[in-house]
Enzyme design. Sequence first.
Site, PDB file in Angstrom:
ATOM      1  CG  HIS A 313      62.831  14.545  49.147  1.00 29.38           C
ATOM      2  ND1 HIS A 313      61.624  14.872  49.708  1.00 29.38           N
ATOM      3  CD2 HIS A 313      62.634  14.498  47.822  1.00 29.38           C
ATOM      4  CE1 HIS A 313      60.712  15.003  48.751  1.00 29.38           C
ATOM      5  NE2 HIS A 313      61.308  14.784  47.595  1.00 29.38           N
ATOM      6  CG  ASP A 371      65.946  14.530  40.589  1.00 28.87           C
ATOM      7  OD1 ASP A 371      65.535  15.335  41.449  1.00 28.87           O
ATOM      8  OD2 ASP A 371      65.298  14.229  39.578  1.00 28.87           O
TER       9      ASP A 371
END
Length: 434
Positions: A313, A371
């Site tokens: 991320h 996700d």
Amino acid sequence: MQLSDKKATLSFSDGSAPIEFPVYKGTVGPDVIDIRKLYGQTDMFTYDPGFLSTAACESGITYIDGDKGELLYRGYPIDQLAQSCDFLDICYLILNGELPDGNQKQEFDSLVTNHTMVHEQLRIFLQGFRRDAHPMAVLTGLVGALSAFYHDSTDITNPHHRHVSAIRLIAKMPTLVAMAYKHSQGQPFIYPKNDLSYTGNFLRMMFATPCEDYKVNEVVERALDRIFILHADHEQNASTSTVRLCGSSGTNPFAAIAAGVACLWGPAHGGANEACLQMLEELQANGGIEKVGEFMEKVKDKNSGVRLMGFGHRVYKNYDPRAKLMQETCKEVLAALGLENDPLFKLAMELERIALEDPYFVQRKLYPNVDFYSGIVQRAIGIPTSLFTAIFALARTVGWIAQWNEMLSDPDYKIGRPRQLYTGQQSREVPSKR
Ligand code: SDX
């Protein structure tokens, strides 16, 4: 924002006069150096492709502490919200800044419920898509097409119009996503039913048929509602920044949100949940847990072009708090549905265990993101893989429209127009003989 007593000084090695820039503080998080006057004073730009060190706006909606792995919606920690609220509470909070009291909730829920139908002509519009079109292609088209139906709420300078558009988009996204799904299945569209919850209504529009009554499964309803909550907003991510930049031209809200849907589709962003499940299914089909070591070597080999989807991320350099909550939801749903031995979930847990011990991931601070587990939960509750990103878009609509509204509510907002470092050809003559 508050002026800090700190200043930033830019000095040059060629002896030109140093320049001072104000520093502003927020409520919490990094301060900002206000460089708005830089170009005018130095004839130079800053250079920050990918915006790794750039704050593009001031916002009071969502705060992320990437080092701590903290996520706040209007100051409330995501884990507390996920435990105590439903998705429409979160929509009210993100739009208005406070959680609704009893009356406010009743009024807001009723307002959204009574805007869930879409113009009947959109059913004909959908017929133009191939049945095997990707749902995100259909959704991008459908959301953009809303601009053609709702001319009565596109005056972006009018706060009431902005509010009506926000309600319409939040209310209609489930209907549009369900219509895209039914179109792909060749099944008749199911109209919204106003005596169901927001999420229960979506499940019914997705899975009911005219042939029999449909009963909403409460475990599935609660899990999907929590998935919506975890995806509602996330500061200035790529799709939200797209909505802001698109909206800054003064275009209508439906067009700006359609731009956000298009951006979210990318596998580096919202498309990662679909890509992650495909990665798990492929791994499972090619040997499963026994082959994890081999797969991880590929991931670590830069030339392989293979990434561990659902990991890493830009902001979180610790565990994405949403991934933790998604993993818990996964366990609850799989147990409730008698799928606790789901091989993909076991495979995902093994991938996570190995990655969190492997220096490649540890050094780069790569952790599971929102996700990584969301696809497993969605698959378990019957959502087809190709629809995962459309579910993400459904949930993120409230974040996009709240950020769009926040930008337009600032009387000093300007159209976004970044500059560049030009490295192309110098000016030259077109050859006379062509
Ligand atoms: C979302 O921004 C948001 O808030 C987004 C989101 C939201 O709610 O809106 O949180 C939703 O988009 C989550 C992210 C979903 N994407 C994925 O899961 C795709 C896989 N992850 C990545 O491709 C990547 O981690 C990004 C895109 C998420 C972040 O990329 P960055 O910040 O540009 O980091 P990078 O690509 O520069 O990676 C840094 C290093 C590199 O190695 P080195 O060049 O330093 O040797 O880490 C490596 C990368 O190769 N790396 C990975 C990896 N992610 C980064 N290596 C293997 N697998 C991965 N998943």
